[in-house]
Motif scaffolding. Structure first.
Motif, PDB file in Angstrom:
ATOM      1  N   THR A  36      -5.005  14.866 -11.604  1.00  0.00           N
ATOM      2  CA  THR A  36      -5.024  13.477 -11.145  1.00  0.00           C
ATOM      3  C   THR A  36      -3.647  13.133 -10.612  1.00  0.00           C
ATOM      4  O   THR A  36      -2.639  13.425 -11.262  1.00  0.00           O
ATOM      5  CB  THR A  36      -5.373  12.509 -12.288  1.00  0.00           C
ATOM      6  OG1 THR A  36      -6.637  12.848 -12.841  1.00  0.00           O
ATOM      7  CG2 THR A  36      -5.415  11.068 -11.779  1.00  0.00           C
ATOM      8  N   THR A  37      -3.599  12.529  -9.437  1.00  0.00           N
ATOM      9  CA  THR A  37      -2.339  12.026  -8.886  1.00  0.00           C
ATOM     10  C   THR A  37      -2.368  10.509  -8.898  1.00  0.00           C
ATOM     11  O   THR A  37      -3.339   9.891  -8.454  1.00  0.00           O
ATOM     12  CB  THR A  37      -2.115  12.518  -7.445  1.00  0.00           C
ATOM     13  OG1 THR A  37      -2.047  13.947  -7.434  1.00  0.00           O
ATOM     14  CG2 THR A  37      -0.810  11.951  -6.884  1.00  0.00           C
ATOM     15  N   SER A  38      -1.305   9.911  -9.405  1.00  0.00           N
ATOM     16  CA  SER A  38      -1.164   8.455  -9.422  1.00  0.00           C
ATOM     17  C   SER A  38      -0.198   8.034  -8.325  1.00  0.00           C
ATOM     18  O   SER A  38       0.913   8.559  -8.229  1.00  0.00           O
ATOM     19  CB  SER A  38      -0.649   7.981 -10.782  1.00  0.00           C
ATOM     20  OG  SER A  38      -0.431   6.588 -10.766  1.00  0.00           O
ATOM     21  N   LEU A  39      -0.624   7.087  -7.481  1.00  0.00           N
ATOM     22  CA  LEU A  39       0.213   6.528  -6.415  1.00  0.00           C
ATOM     23  C   LEU A  39       0.527   5.078  -6.748  1.00  0.00           C
ATOM     24  O   LEU A  39      -0.332   4.345  -7.246  1.00  0.00           O
ATOM     25  CB  LEU A  39      -0.498   6.623  -5.065  1.00  0.00           C
ATOM     26  CG  LEU A  39      -0.950   8.034  -4.634  1.00  0.00           C
ATOM     27  CD1 LEU A  39      -1.697   7.954  -3.320  1.00  0.00           C
ATOM     28  CD2 LEU A  39       0.256   8.958  -4.506  1.00  0.00           C
ATOM     29  N   ALA A  40       1.745   4.655  -6.433  1.00  0.00           N
ATOM     30  CA  ALA A  40       2.175   3.300  -6.787  1.00  0.00           C
ATOM     31  C   ALA A  40       1.457   2.231  -5.989  1.00  0.00           C
ATOM     32  O   ALA A  40       1.336   1.094  -6.439  1.00  0.00           O
ATOM     33  CB  ALA A  40       3.686   3.171  -6.591  1.00  0.00           C
ATOM     34  N   GLY A  41       0.997   2.565  -4.777  1.00  0.00           N
ATOM     35  CA  GLY A  41       0.296   1.584  -3.960  1.00  0.00           C
ATOM     36  C   GLY A  41       1.198   0.737  -3.096  1.00  0.00           C
ATOM     37  O   GLY A  41       0.778  -0.301  -2.587  1.00  0.00           O
ATOM     38  N   ARG A  42       2.444   1.185  -2.864  1.00  0.00           N
ATOM     39  CA  ARG A  42       3.381   0.399  -2.058  1.00  0.00           C
ATOM     40  C   ARG A  42       3.232   0.655  -0.569  1.00  0.00           C
ATOM     41  O   ARG A  42       3.737  -0.118   0.244  1.00  0.00           O
ATOM     42  CB  ARG A  42       4.822   0.700  -2.486  1.00  0.00           C
ATOM     43  CG  ARG A  42       5.139   0.180  -3.878  1.00  0.00           C
ATOM     44  CD  ARG A  42       6.529   0.552  -4.309  1.00  0.00           C
ATOM     45  NE  ARG A  42       6.833   0.013  -5.631  1.00  0.00           N
ATOM     46  CZ  ARG A  42       7.900   0.358  -6.333  1.00  0.00           C
ATOM     47  NH1 ARG A  42       8.759   1.222  -5.845  1.00  0.00           N
ATOM     48  NH2 ARG A  42       8.109  -0.170  -7.530  1.00  0.00           N
ATOM     49  N   VAL A  43       2.572   1.759  -0.201  1.00  0.00           N
ATOM     50  CA  VAL A  43       2.337   2.072   1.210  1.00  0.00           C
ATOM     51  C   VAL A  43       0.899   1.715   1.537  1.00  0.00           C
ATOM     52  O   VAL A  43      -0.021   2.045   0.794  1.00  0.00           O
ATOM     53  CB  VAL A  43       2.612   3.571   1.488  1.00  0.00           C
ATOM     54  CG1 VAL A  43       2.274   3.926   2.931  1.00  0.00           C
ATOM     55  CG2 VAL A  43       4.070   3.904   1.184  1.00  0.00           C
ATOM     56  N   GLU A  52      -8.211  14.250  -8.042  1.00  0.00           N
ATOM     57  CA  GLU A  52      -8.482  12.840  -8.330  1.00  0.00           C
ATOM     58  C   GLU A  52      -7.248  11.994  -8.000  1.00  0.00           C
ATOM     59  O   GLU A  52      -6.118  12.463  -8.104  1.00  0.00           O
ATOM     60  CB  GLU A  52      -8.838  12.665  -9.808  1.00  0.00           C
ATOM     61  CG  GLU A  52     -10.072  13.455 -10.238  1.00  0.00           C
ATOM     62  CD  GLU A  52     -10.323  13.338 -11.731  1.00  0.00           C
ATOM     63  OE1 GLU A  52     -10.019  12.265 -12.300  1.00  0.00           O
ATOM     64  OE2 GLU A  52     -10.800  14.318 -12.330  1.00  0.00           O
ATOM     65  N   VAL A  53      -7.488  10.738  -7.603  1.00  0.00           N
ATOM     66  CA  VAL A  53      -6.397   9.837  -7.225  1.00  0.00           C
ATOM     67  C   VAL A  53      -6.610   8.483  -7.889  1.00  0.00           C
ATOM     68  O   VAL A  53      -7.733   7.968  -7.916  1.00  0.00           O
ATOM     69  CB  VAL A  53      -6.319   9.657  -5.695  1.00  0.00           C
ATOM     70  CG1 VAL A  53      -5.203   8.672  -5.328  1.00  0.00           C
ATOM     71  CG2 VAL A  53      -6.102  10.989  -4.995  1.00  0.00           C
ATOM     72  N   ARG A  54      -5.547   7.932  -8.454  1.00  0.00           N
ATOM     73  CA  ARG A  54      -5.550   6.545  -8.907  1.00  0.00           C
ATOM     74  C   ARG A  54      -4.402   5.836  -8.209  1.00  0.00           C
ATOM     75  O   ARG A  54      -3.368   6.450  -7.914  1.00  0.00           O
ATOM     76  CB  ARG A  54      -5.410   6.438 -10.433  1.00  0.00           C
ATOM     77  CG  ARG A  54      -4.040   6.793 -10.949  1.00  0.00           C
ATOM     78  CD  ARG A  54      -3.848   6.471 -12.428  1.00  0.00           C
ATOM     79  NE  ARG A  54      -3.989   5.065 -12.722  1.00  0.00           N
ATOM     80  CZ  ARG A  54      -3.029   4.150 -12.557  1.00  0.00           C
ATOM     81  NH1 ARG A  54      -1.868   4.495 -12.038  1.00  0.00           N
ATOM     82  NH2 ARG A  54      -3.238   2.891 -12.896  1.00  0.00           N
ATOM     83  N   ILE A  55      -4.580   4.547  -7.923  1.00  0.00           N
ATOM     84  CA  ILE A  55      -3.565   3.782  -7.200  1.00  0.00           C
ATOM     85  C   ILE A  55      -3.229   2.534  -7.999  1.00  0.00           C
ATOM     86  O   ILE A  55      -4.116   1.802  -8.445  1.00  0.00           O
ATOM     87  CB  ILE A  55      -4.041   3.415  -5.785  1.00  0.00           C
ATOM     88  CG1 ILE A  55      -4.250   4.698  -4.948  1.00  0.00           C
ATOM     89  CG2 ILE A  55      -3.042   2.490  -5.093  1.00  0.00           C
ATOM     90  CD1 ILE A  55      -4.762   4.463  -3.554  1.00  0.00           C
ATOM     91  N   GLY A  56      -1.924   2.288  -8.169  1.00  0.00           N
ATOM     92  CA  GLY A  56      -1.461   1.105  -8.894  1.00  0.00           C
ATOM     93  C   GLY A  56      -0.570   1.467 -10.053  1.00  0.00           C
ATOM     94  O   GLY A  56      -0.478   2.636 -10.459  1.00  0.00           O
ATOM     95  N   GLY A  57       0.118   0.456 -10.591  1.00  0.00           N
ATOM     96  CA  GLY A  57       1.015   0.687 -11.707  1.00  0.00           C
ATOM     97  C   GLY A  57       0.282   0.840 -13.028  1.00  0.00           C
ATOM     98  O   GLY A  57      -0.938   0.655 -13.116  1.00  0.00           O
TER      99      GLY A  57
END
Length: 259
Positions: A36-43, A52-57
Motif C-alpha cells: 500500500t502506498t499512502s499519498l499526502a494529497g497535496r498534488v 493499493e493506494v490511499r490518499i490523505g493524512g
C-alpha cells in the motif's frame, strides 16, 4: 518465502516520490507481499504507483500508529520527499509505538562541483534573506508551499516553477510556470536565458530529474542558493535507492520467517 497458509506481509510506503513509485513497482509483483502506498494529497493529479493506494493524512503520529495496527502493517517505508520532515518524524514515532520496523528511503543529496557558486542555507527564511545581495531576477524552484517565505521581497522578480498553481501569500512580482520534471539541460539553459535569471533557489532534493538546472546555472555563472535537508529522525536506517529498500524488505521477512 512464507508458506502458502500465511497471509501476505503488508508493506506501507509513505510515497509521493519517484523512488516510492519505483519501490512499489518492484514489490507489488511479489506474491508474498501486500503493498500500500499512502499519498499526502497535496498534488491535484498525482502519478499513482502500483499496488493499493490511499490518499490523505493520518492525523499525526497517533493516527498513523492506529492505521498501522488496524491494517496489520508488517513494515513501514518512509519514501517521502527529503524535506517532508513532519511526516518523517511522525513515521518514526508511529513505528515505535506500533512496533513496526521502519526504513527511510532517501536519494543522495547534490554535491557542488568545480565552477559551482553555491550558497548553502538551513531554511527558506535564510534563503530569502540571502537573495537581495545576490541578484534581482530569481528562479524559485522550492515548491508552491514555500512562497510565503519570499512574499516580502517586493523589489525582486520571481520565476516560480511548480506542478500546481500557487496560492497567496506569494511575491507580488512573479511569473508562474506550471511544469513537472524531468527537465532537460537545454530547456533549463533556455529558461535562464529567456528570463534573464541571475539567481537560482532550490532545495537539496537530490533528484536526477531536476538536477539539470544546477548544470545550467554553473554554465551561466548564476549563483545558487541551496536549502539543506532537515535531518532524519535519529536511529532510522536509510536506503539510498529502491533496490536497497527491496533488499531490506526481503531480509526483514526472511529473518522473521526463520523465527
Amino acid at each position: 518465502m512464507p508458506d502458502a497458509a500465511r497471509p501476505p506481509r503488508h508493506v506501507l510506503i509513505l510515497g509521493g516520490t519517484t523512488e516510492a513509485r519505483r519501490l512499489a513497482a518492484a514489490l507489488t509483483p511479489e506474491p508474498s507481499l501486500r503493498v500500500t502506498t499512502s499519498l499526502a494529497g497535496r498534488v491535484a493529479a498525482p502519478r499513482l504507483p502500483d499496488g493499493e493506494v490511499r490518499i490523505g493524512g493520518f492525523g499525526g503520529p497517533e493516527g498513523l500508529a492506529r492505521w498501522l495496527r488496524a491494517h496489520a502493517v508488517d513494515a513501514l517505508i518512509d519514501a517521502t520527499h527529503p524535506f517532508a520532515d513532519t511526516i518523517s518524524h511522525n513515521a518514526a514515532l508511529a513505528a515505535a509505538t506500533a512496533h513496526v520496523p521502519l526504513l527511510a528511503l532517501r536519494r543522495p543529496g547534490w554535491v557542488p562541483g568545480p565552477g559551482d557558486d553555491w550558497h548553502q542555507v538551513t531554511s527558506l527564511d535564510e534563503a530569502a534573506a540571502a537573495l537581495p545581495a545576490l541578484g534581482t531576477r530569481i528562479f524559485l524552484t522550492t515548491g508552491r508551499m514555500s512562497l510565503a517565505h519570499f512574499a516580502h521581497l517586493t523589489d525582486l522578480w520571481f520565476l516560480v516553477r511548480s506542478v500546481d498553481a500557487p496560492e497567496p501569500p506569494h511575491p507580488p512580482r512573479m511569473e508562474v510556470l506550471l511544469d513537472r520534471g524531468p527537465f532537460t539541460l537545454e530547456g533549463e539553459r533556455e529558461l535562464l536565458r529567456e528570463h534573464r535569471i541571475d539567481v537560482l533557489v532550490t532545495k537539496d532534493s537530490g533528484a536526477a530529474a531536476t538536477a539539470a538546472k544546477l548544470t545550467a546555472a554553473r554554465e551561466a555563472g548564476v549563483p545558487v542558493v541551496v536549502v539543506r535537508r532537515p535531518p532524519l529522525p535519529e536511529g532510522v536506517p536509510v536506503a539510498a535507492d529502491p533496490d536497497e529498500a527491496v533488499n531490506w524488505v526481503r531480509r526483514l521477512f526472511s529473518e522473521a520467517n526463520a523465527h
